[in-house]
Scaffold this motif. Structure first.
Motif, PDB file in Angstrom:
ATOM      1  N   TYR A  39     -20.195  73.705  -6.103  1.00  0.00           N
ATOM      2  CA  TYR A  39     -19.883  75.074  -6.520  1.00  0.00           C
ATOM      3  C   TYR A  39     -21.153  75.807  -6.953  1.00  0.00           C
ATOM      4  N   GLU A  40     -22.046  75.116  -7.657  1.00  0.00           N
ATOM      5  CA  GLU A  40     -23.264  75.764  -8.136  1.00  0.00           C
ATOM      6  C   GLU A  40     -24.175  76.160  -6.970  1.00  0.00           C
ATOM      7  N   ARG A  88      -7.185  74.931  -5.417  1.00  0.00           N
ATOM      8  CA  ARG A  88      -8.430  74.905  -6.187  1.00  0.00           C
ATOM      9  C   ARG A  88      -9.613  75.299  -5.314  1.00  0.00           C
ATOM     10  N   VAL A  89      -9.646  74.763  -4.103  1.00  0.00           N
ATOM     11  CA  VAL A  89     -10.757  75.069  -3.202  1.00  0.00           C
ATOM     12  C   VAL A  89     -10.739  76.536  -2.797  1.00  0.00           C
ATOM     13  N   MET A  90      -9.581  77.022  -2.373  1.00  0.00           N
ATOM     14  CA  MET A  90      -9.499  78.418  -1.933  1.00  0.00           C
ATOM     15  C   MET A  90      -9.761  79.386  -3.087  1.00  0.00           C
ATOM     16  N   ASP A  91      -9.277  79.056  -4.266  1.00  0.00           N
ATOM     17  CA  ASP A  91      -9.542  79.910  -5.428  1.00  0.00           C
ATOM     18  C   ASP A  91     -11.038  80.013  -5.695  1.00  0.00           C
ATOM     19  N   SER A  92     -11.734  78.881  -5.581  1.00  0.00           N
ATOM     20  CA  SER A  92     -13.177  78.906  -5.842  1.00  0.00           C
ATOM     21  C   SER A  92     -13.906  79.717  -4.771  1.00  0.00           C
ATOM     22  N   TYR A  93     -13.487  79.584  -3.521  1.00  0.00           N
ATOM     23  CA  TYR A  93     -14.106  80.387  -2.466  1.00  0.00           C
ATOM     24  C   TYR A  93     -13.899  81.878  -2.713  1.00  0.00           C
ATOM     25  N   ILE A  94     -12.656  82.242  -2.998  1.00  0.00           N
ATOM     26  CA  ILE A  94     -12.339  83.655  -3.188  1.00  0.00           C
ATOM     27  C   ILE A  94     -13.058  84.226  -4.404  1.00  0.00           C
ATOM     28  N   SER A  95     -13.229  83.404  -5.440  1.00  0.00           N
ATOM     29  CA  SER A  95     -13.957  83.872  -6.629  1.00  0.00           C
ATOM     30  C   SER A  95     -15.407  84.210  -6.303  1.00  0.00           C
ATOM     31  N   LEU A  96     -15.936  83.638  -5.218  1.00  0.00           N
ATOM     32  CA  LEU A  96     -17.319  83.891  -4.802  1.00  0.00           C
ATOM     33  C   LEU A  96     -17.395  84.865  -3.631  1.00  0.00           C
ATOM     34  N   GLY A  97     -16.288  85.520  -3.329  1.00  0.00           N
ATOM     35  CA  GLY A  97     -16.295  86.533  -2.273  1.00  0.00           C
ATOM     36  C   GLY A  97     -16.174  85.984  -0.869  1.00  0.00           C
ATOM     37  N   LEU A  98     -15.738  84.733  -0.746  1.00  0.00           N
ATOM     38  CA  LEU A  98     -15.609  84.087   0.556  1.00  0.00           C
ATOM     39  C   LEU A  98     -14.161  83.968   0.988  1.00  0.00           C
ATOM     40  N   ARG A  99     -13.972  83.899   2.313  1.00  0.00           N
ATOM     41  CA  ARG A  99     -12.683  83.575   2.887  1.00  0.00           C
ATOM     42  C   ARG A  99     -12.903  82.449   3.893  1.00  0.00           C
ATOM     43  N   PRO A 100     -11.949  81.540   4.049  1.00  0.00           N
ATOM     44  CA  PRO A 100     -12.166  80.429   4.969  1.00  0.00           C
ATOM     45  C   PRO A 100     -12.087  80.842   6.434  1.00  0.00           C
ATOM     46  N   PHE A 101     -12.870  80.180   7.257  1.00  0.00           N
ATOM     47  CA  PHE A 101     -12.692  80.141   8.698  1.00  0.00           C
ATOM     48  C   PHE A 101     -12.020  78.792   8.906  1.00  0.00           C
ATOM     49  N   LEU A 102     -10.702  78.784   9.019  1.00  0.00           N
ATOM     50  CA  LEU A 102      -9.919  77.555   8.917  1.00  0.00           C
ATOM     51  C   LEU A 102     -10.104  76.667  10.148  1.00  0.00           C
ATOM     52  N   GLU A 103     -10.695  75.506   9.949  1.00  0.00           N
ATOM     53  CA  GLU A 103     -10.748  74.486  11.002  1.00  0.00           C
ATOM     54  C   GLU A 103      -9.598  73.522  10.755  1.00  0.00           C
ATOM     55  N   LEU A 104      -8.679  73.419  11.683  1.00  0.00           N
ATOM     56  CA  LEU A 104      -7.500  72.572  11.516  1.00  0.00           C
ATOM     57  C   LEU A 104      -7.816  71.141  11.953  1.00  0.00           C
ATOM     58  N   GLY A 105      -8.022  70.265  10.991  1.00  0.00           N
ATOM     59  CA  GLY A 105      -8.363  68.867  11.223  1.00  0.00           C
ATOM     60  C   GLY A 105      -8.769  68.246   9.900  1.00  0.00           C
ATOM     61  N   PHE A 106      -8.966  66.932   9.803  1.00  0.00           N
ATOM     62  CA  PHE A 106      -8.611  65.982  10.840  1.00  0.00           C
ATOM     63  C   PHE A 106      -7.161  65.541  10.636  1.00  0.00           C
ATOM     64  N   MET A 107      -6.784  64.361  11.147  1.00  0.00           N
ATOM     65  CA  MET A 107      -5.385  63.966  11.105  1.00  0.00           C
ATOM     66  C   MET A 107      -5.068  63.185   9.826  1.00  0.00           C
ATOM     67  N   PRO A 108      -4.041  63.604   9.078  1.00  0.00           N
ATOM     68  CA  PRO A 108      -3.622  62.808   7.915  1.00  0.00           C
ATOM     69  C   PRO A 108      -3.211  61.405   8.365  1.00  0.00           C
ATOM     70  N   GLY A 324     -25.294  73.985   1.849  1.00  0.00           N
ATOM     71  CA  GLY A 324     -25.889  73.129   0.830  1.00  0.00           C
ATOM     72  C   GLY A 324     -25.863  71.660   1.200  1.00  0.00           C
ATOM     73  N   ASP A 325     -26.523  70.858   0.380  1.00  0.00           N
ATOM     74  CA  ASP A 325     -26.707  69.432   0.669  1.00  0.00           C
ATOM     75  C   ASP A 325     -25.705  68.508  -0.023  1.00  0.00           C
ATOM     76  N   VAL A 326     -24.650  69.054  -0.613  1.00  0.00           N
ATOM     77  CA  VAL A 326     -23.550  68.197  -1.063  1.00  0.00           C
ATOM     78  C   VAL A 326     -22.762  67.863   0.196  1.00  0.00           C
ATOM     79  N   PHE A 327     -23.068  66.718   0.774  1.00  0.00           N
ATOM     80  CA  PHE A 327     -22.662  66.417   2.143  1.00  0.00           C
ATOM     81  C   PHE A 327     -22.725  64.911   2.333  1.00  0.00           C
ATOM     82  N   GLU A 328     -21.708  64.328   3.000  1.00  0.00           N
ATOM     83  CA  GLU A 328     -21.633  62.867   3.012  1.00  0.00           C
ATOM     84  C   GLU A 328     -21.256  62.268   4.360  1.00  0.00           C
ATOM     85  N   GLU A 329     -21.616  62.893   5.462  1.00  0.00           N
ATOM     86  CA  GLU A 329     -21.207  62.327   6.750  1.00  0.00           C
ATOM     87  C   GLU A 329     -21.726  60.906   6.956  1.00  0.00           C
ATOM     88  N   LYS A 330     -22.955  60.661   6.544  1.00  0.00           N
ATOM     89  CA  LYS A 330     -23.536  59.320   6.697  1.00  0.00           C
ATOM     90  C   LYS A 330     -23.698  58.617   5.358  1.00  0.00           C
TER      91      LYS A 330
END
Length: 505
Positions: A39-40, A88-108, A324-330
Motif C-alpha cells: 500500500y505504501e 479490502r483490496v478494492m477499497d484501498s485501490y479506490i482510496s488512491l484514485g484507482l480502478r481495477p482492470f479486472l483480469e479473471l483468473g486463476f482457477m480456485p 512496485g517490488d512487493v512481488f512473489e512469482e519466484k
C-alpha cells in the motif's frame, strides 16, 4: 567522444502523439494488496504519477478466499462466495484514485479440473471442472461489485479473460480451443450481468501470439461472441541466463521489438468486424522475469522513455509491469535491489524508471517534436515541456549533446531541468557501494531515498529573437525532463537580487 545532435522546431508544427501512459499499471497478485509495504509503494506511485487503473493476477486464487463451498444434506457440493478480502483490496485501490482492470483468473482449487499450478504462490492454471460453476462465480463477483461501488463506476472497469493462455505454464497444455471455450462462457456471462461491461482477450505474450490472435478473432467472429478490445503483452529482451537468484539478459533493438506490435495491429485490422478495435498492452516491460537486475538500472529508465514515446501510436493503453517490488512469482526476494519488475524498490525507494513515468505524466500539451532521443510538447500558454534520453543499449558509454531551437517571443524565460542518470539518481549503485546489504536499516533506506531523486537545475534566459536556444549534455542512460517557461518578474519595492549577489549595501 560524444554524440551531437540538433533539434530545430518550426513555428506552428504539430506532431501526432498519444500519451496514454497513465491508463493502467500492473501489480503482483491481488492478495499482496493486503500488505502494508504494498500500500505504501502504491500510495507513493499515485501521489507522484497517478494511474487510472491497476491490473494483476490471482483475483480468484485461494488467498483471496472468494470461492468457498460446503456439502448440502444430499452430499452435493454447493458453492458460496466470500468478498471480505476483495472489498479490502478494492477499497484501498479506490482510496488512491484507482480502478481495477479486472483480469479473471486463476482457477480456485475447489473448481479446478487439475492440479497444475504456476509461481511460488501456486496459482491453479487448469480449466474449471464445470463451466457453469465458473460463470456463476464471475457473475456473483460482478453483481457484488456493482452493489458495493455503484453501476456507473463498475461498468467502466475493463475485464480481461485469463493471462497468457498461449503458454503451457499459464494454461494447461496451452490448449487454444479450451481457452476459446473459457472466453465464450465468460464473455456471455459478463454481458448477461450487464451488456455495458467491456470485455476482451486473449492476453497473449510473444512467440505464438500471431497464431493465437488470428485464431481467436476467427473464433469470436464465427460464434458471434462479444468482444470490445484485444489484449496482448510486450517484453523487449532476449532469453535470460540464470546465475544464482538472478537472470541476466540483453535488450532488443527498439525498432525490431516494435515490429511484433505492428503485426498485431495488422492482424486485427485485417478483419472487417474488428478493424480499428482498441488494443490494450496489459503488460509491458524490458525483461519478463522478476529477478533481472536490468529493471533496477538507469538503462531501463532510458529504454522505457523511448518506448513510452511510441506505444500510444497504435494502442489504447500500455500497462507497465509493475508499479512496485512487493512481488512473489519466484519467491520472496532476498534483497532490496533484486531486479524486480517494479518502478519502486522495497523500502519505498524510487528506481530511475519511476521518474520516467513521472516525467511523461507532465507531457499533456501539443507535440511539436518527436525523435529517437526526445519528445517535446507546447502548452496552451506557449511554454514548453520535454523529455530527453540517451539509452546506451550497446554499452558504448557515449554522452549525447543536444542543441534545441524553439520558437520564442521577446521575453524572459526560466529553464528548469530534472536529470536522472547514473551519477545523480542511481540508488542501485549506492546500494552496491554500501556493500549490497540484504536487509536495509532505517538509516540506509533514508540515504537511498535521498539519492533516488532527480538533480534539479534552473537557468534564467532572455530571448531577443524569434527563437531560443537551449542545450543539454546527457550522460549514458540519462533521462532529462525540462520546462521552458516565460517569466514575468515583479519584484517587491526595494528588492534587488543582483545587489544581494554582489554584496552591495
Amino acid at each position: 567522444m560524444s554524440k551531437a545532435k540538433s533539434i530545430l522546431v518550426e513555428h506552428g508544427i504539430e506532431i501526432p502523439f498519444h500519451n496514454r501512459m497513465d491508463f493502467c499499471v500492473g501489480t503482483g497478485r491481488m492478495g499482496l494488496a493486503l500488505h502494508k509495504e504494498y500500500y505504501e509503494q502504491l500510495k507513493l506511485v499515485q501521489n507522484v504519477i497517478g494511474f487510472k487503473h491497476i491490473r494483476g493476477h490471482g483475483l480468484f486464487c485461494d488467498d483471496m478466499a472468494i470461492c468457498q463451498s460446503y456439502e448440502d444434506e444430499c452430499g452435493k457440493q454447493v458453492f458460496e462466495y466470500n468478498f471480505t478480502y476483495v472489498d479490502r483490496v478494492m477499497d484501498s485501490y479506490i482510496s488512491l484514485g484507482l480502478r481495477p482492470f479486472l483480469e479473471l483468473g486463476f482457477m480456485p482449487e475447489k473448481m479446478a479440473s487439475g492440479n497444475q499450478t504456476v509461481f511460488y504462490w501456486k496459482g491453479n492454471v487448469t480449466p474449471p471442472k464445470n463451466y457453469n460453476d465458473w460463470t456463476a462465480m464471475v457473475q456473483a463477483l460482478l453483481h457484488h461489485l456493482i452493489e458495493r461501488y455503484g453501476k456507473e463506476d463498475v461498468l467502466q472497469w475493463p475485464i480481461e479473460v485469463w493471462n497468457e493462455p498461449n503458454l503451457k505454464s499459464f494454461w494447461k497444455d496451452g490448449d487454444m480451443q479450451e481457452y476459446f471455450k473459457l472466453y465464450e462462457y465468460t464473455a456471455l456471462a459478463v454481458k448477461e450481468v450487464n451488456p455495458a461491461f467491456k470485455i476482451g482477450g486473449p492476453a497473449v505474450c510473444g512467440g505464438t501470439d500471431k497464431i493465437w490472435i488470428r485464431s481467436f478473432l476467427e473464433y469470436v467472429r464465427e460464434r458471434k461472441l462479444p468482444l470490445d478490445f484485444i489484449t496482448r503483452h510486450h517484453y523487449a529482451t532476449f532469453l535470460p541466463e540464470k546465475s544464482g537468484h538472478y537472470e541476466y539478459t540483453k535488450l532488443h533493438d527498439l525498432k525490431e521489438s516494435f515490429k511484433l506490435l505492428e503485426t498485431t495491429r495488422e492482424i486485427v485490422d485485417s478483419f472487417d468486424e474488428f478493424c480499428g478495435m482498441d488494443i490494450h498492452i496489459t503488460e509491458f516491460n524490458t525483461s519478463y522475469v522478476p529477478n533481472c537486475p536490468l529493471h533496477d538500472t538507469n538503462l531501463n529508465a532510458a529504454y522505457t522513455a523511448a518506448m513510452l514515446s511510441l506505444l500510444g501510436d497504435k494502442h489504447a493503453s500500455y500497462s507497465y509491469w509493475t508499479f512496485g517490488d512487493v512481488f512473489e512469482e519466484k519467491g520472496v526476494p532476498f534483497t532490496t535491489f533484486h531486479g524486480g519488475f517494479g518502478m519502486v524498490a522495497n523500502g519505498c525507494i524510487p528506481k530511475p524508471t519511476f521518474w520516467t513515468f513521472a516525467f511523461y505524466k507532465q507531457l499533456q500539451g501539443t507535440c511539436i517534436h518527436r525523435s529517437e532521443e526526445a519528445i517535446i510538447v507546447q502548452l496552451p500558454d506557449g511554454n514548453y515541456r520535454g523529455i530527453l534520453w540517451n539509452m546506451d543499449v550497446n554499452y558504448t558509454d557515449e554522452p549525447l549533446e543536444l542543441e534545441i531551437k524553439l520558437p520564442s517571443k521577446h521575453a524572459d524565460y526560466c529553464l528548469i531541468s530534472k536529470t536522472v542518470d547514473e551519477e545523480c539518481c542511481n540508488p542501485l549503485k549506492l546500494w552496491h557501494d554500501m556493500g549490497e546489504p540484504a536487509n536495509l536499516s532505517t538509516e540506509q533506506i533514508a540515504l537511498l531515498k535521498e539519492h533516488a531523486v532527480p538533480l534539479i537545475k534552473l537557468e534564467s534566459m532572455v530571448s531577443t529573437e524569434l527563437e531560443i536556444d537551449i542545450s543539454f549534455k546527457l550522460k549514458p542512460n540519462a533521462v532529462i525532463y525540462f520546462e521552458l517557461k516565460k517569466v514575468e518578474r515583479k519584484s517587491d519595492r526595494g528588492y534587488s537580487y543582483e545587489r544581494i549577489l554582489k554584496g552591495e549595501k
